[in-house]
Every structure is written in C-alpha cells, then in structure tokens.
Design an enzyme around this catalytic site. Structure first.
Site, PDB file in Angstrom:
ATOM      1  N   ASP A  49       0.781  -1.240  -0.114  1.00  0.00           N
ATOM      2  CA  ASP A  49       0.200  -0.255   0.149  1.00  0.00           C
ATOM      3  C   ASP A  49       0.938   1.064   0.046  1.00  0.00           C
ATOM      4  O   ASP A  49       2.123   1.298   0.330  1.00  0.00           O
ATOM      5  CB  ASP A  49      -0.922  -0.140   1.223  1.00  0.00           C
ATOM      6  CG  ASP A  49      -1.695   1.367   1.312  1.00  0.00           C
ATOM      7  OD1 ASP A  49      -2.380   1.592   0.460  1.00  0.00           O
ATOM      8  OD2 ASP A  49      -1.683   1.535   2.429  1.00  0.00           O
ATOM      9  N   ASP A  51      -0.287   5.126   0.825  1.00  0.00           N
ATOM     10  CA  ASP A  51      -0.461   5.980   1.892  1.00  0.00           C
ATOM     11  C   ASP A  51      -0.221   5.550   3.449  1.00  0.00           C
ATOM     12  O   ASP A  51      -0.998   4.746   3.769  1.00  0.00           O
ATOM     13  CB  ASP A  51      -1.699   6.689   1.413  1.00  0.00           C
ATOM     14  CG  ASP A  51      -1.873   7.379   0.365  1.00  0.00           C
ATOM     15  OD1 ASP A  51      -0.932   7.772  -0.376  1.00  0.00           O
ATOM     16  OD2 ASP A  51      -2.950   7.149  -0.331  1.00  0.00           O
TER      17      ASP A  51
END
Length: 298
Positions: A49, A51
């Site tokens: 991922d 963020d």
C-alpha cells in the site's frame, strides 16, 4: 516478516479499453544499495500500500498541494480537502455513499485533462514534495524483496499514473491503481472498472498473480489500514506497517508481523491520510474549485 524481494522496474501496458497490465520482466535490474540479482524468483512477489505505508501521509494530498502551489486551485480549497479527508479517516466514514460521491467528484475533476500533463505534474510534484516523505524502513523492506529477485508492486487507490511515477522513482516493478478512462490522450471523466479500494485491491492482486504466474502463498502484502484486510489475507504473509488501531489489534490476533516506523504518538499522522483513494480530491472539488476553467492551462 517477509525476507524476499523483487527487482526490475517494468513499464505497464495501458489501453483505452481496459485497466493497465504490467509488462513481463525479462531480466533483473540491479537496485542501488542492494546485492545484484542473478535470477528472478518468478513465483513470489510483494505488494505495498502507498499512503502511510510506503509514504508518510497521502500521495494525493501532496499532489493537491503541488497543484495549489501552481495556482490550479487555492490554499483554502486545499484546507477544505485536508479537513474532509481527516474526518473520513479518523471517523472511519467510508460508507458506500461517501465513496460514490467522492468518486464522481474526482472524475469530474480530471475530465478533459491530458494524460501527458498529469504524468509531468506527477513527476515534478513527487520530486518536490513526496520523495523526502518515503518511509526509509518501508523502502528497506521493498529493497529486500528486490534483492531476493522478487518483483514489487505498489497497490493504491490513487490514480494508477501517480502510482507508476512513485514506483518508478523508487525502482519498483510497477503499480496497481485506480484506472480512469482515456480517449485521444485525455481523461473522459469515467472509470475503467472500480476504484482500487478494499476488496478491489485483492481482486487486482489475484488477477496479476494469474497473469504473472505468482504463487500467492509465497507473496507478501504490507499495509497500514484495516481497509486493506482483503489484500493482506489474499497472500501468504501479511505485515502491518504503521498500523491504525484496528489493524494493529487484528495483526496481534492473527500473529502478523508489525512494523512501526513512526516516532512520537502513534496517532499523529504526517499531512493528511487518505481514506477514499481516487476520491481524495473530492473535498477540494466539492468545496468549489473552478478547475474546469483552467484545464487548458495544464
């Protein structure tokens, strides 16, 4: 913790008819600071991922800041956006209605923009605002996979074009992200498929695994958010990185590795976390940005 890694940055093949599919890799690409790879581990890979996992804060928040500094919209619009996204994250207000509304606003935001211009702006803004916000600990985890001959993909709800820029700058294999429809080199304001969010991330990883011959039981996924449990449980090894409270509790229950590279209070976030992926600019759009009058100035 996963000890494998992935090498070669690879281009993604995009078409106007469907989502981008990473191109096959024919040879390993050395990564600075790592041991040269002599052979690819073709059945194992890592998925990160972006963020708050790979980057401190939200990639699209920094992209919005970069646009604001270029006068594509005002600092007041940016502040409205920041407050809206903080509320979504902290209150976990990710209901289907919120996501649908955000998606529509974000798509209206990009309609008519030239793909080449977004690419150029993404590269400029990454170098200006994002490069220094990459978590060194998470980058090191990705480099371990690369050094072991594995491929590494970013998986983000942000537009795939921004994801590819980040992956390229970090020397990673590629990115899976939200795909906006393109006609004649410009965005139409419609999506190809769904936002790369929640279960969609798991589906994208499964499709990529089928195309690339990956053994998902040998793959590893990294995320900070409870919303990425579908992605984390799709692979054989899940790692919680800078986890939110819910993910930390689940990781402890499941016996997953936990890596926290933050300092100070765990609840403190750098910039504004993303909750709605491709819709993170919606707060600014809904706040009254008149970007449609400025598209030709990109």
């Amino acid at each position: 913790m996963a000890r494998r890694s992935s090498p070669a940055p690879t281009a993604a093949i995009a078409s106007e008819a469907g989502p981008a599919v990473p191109a096959p890799i024919s040879a390993p690409v050395p990564v600075p600071g790592t041991t040269p790879v002599t052979a690819l581990d073709r059945t194992a890979a890592a998925f990160f991922d972006v963020d708050n996992t790979m980057m401190q804060g939200a990639s699209l928040y920094y992209f919005a800041r970069g646009l604001a500094s270029r006068r594509y919209f005002t600092t007041i619009d940016l502040a409205r956006f920041a407050i809206s996204q903080a509320r979504f994250r902290l209150l976990a207000a990710e209901h289907s209605g919120d996501i649908a509304q955000a998606r529509e606003a974000a798509l209206a935001f990009i309609a008519g923009w030239l793909v080449d211009d977004v690419q150029r702006l993404s590269e400029e803004i990454f170098d200006e605002l994002m490069a220094d916000r990459i978590w060194s600990g998470t980058r090191a985890l990705a480099d371990q996979h690369l050094a072991a001959g594995q491929r590494v993909w970013l998986v983000t709800a942000a537009p795939v074009e921004l994801g590819r820029v980040i992956a390229s700058r970090l020397g990673l294999t590629g990115a899976l992200g939200t795909v906006a429809e393109i006609r004649d080199g410009a965005y139409t304001g419609r999506l190809v498929g769904e936002m790369m969010h929640g279960p969609a991330k798991a589906h994208a990883i499964e499709a990529l695994a089928a195309a690339e011959g990956l053994d998902l039981t040998r793959c590893t996924a990294y995320s900070d958010s409870i919303n990425d449990v579908p992605m984390l449980t799709t692979v054989g090894t899940a790692v919680a990185v800078n986890p939110d409270g819910a993910l930390r509790r689940m990781a402890r229950t499941q016996g997953w590795d936990i890596r926290d590279f933050r300092h100070g209070r765990k609840a403190a976030k750098v910039a504004v976390p993303v909750a709605l992926g491709a819709g993170v600019l919606a707060g600014a759009v809904a706040g009254g940005m008149a970007l449609s009058r400025r598209r030709k100035k990109l």
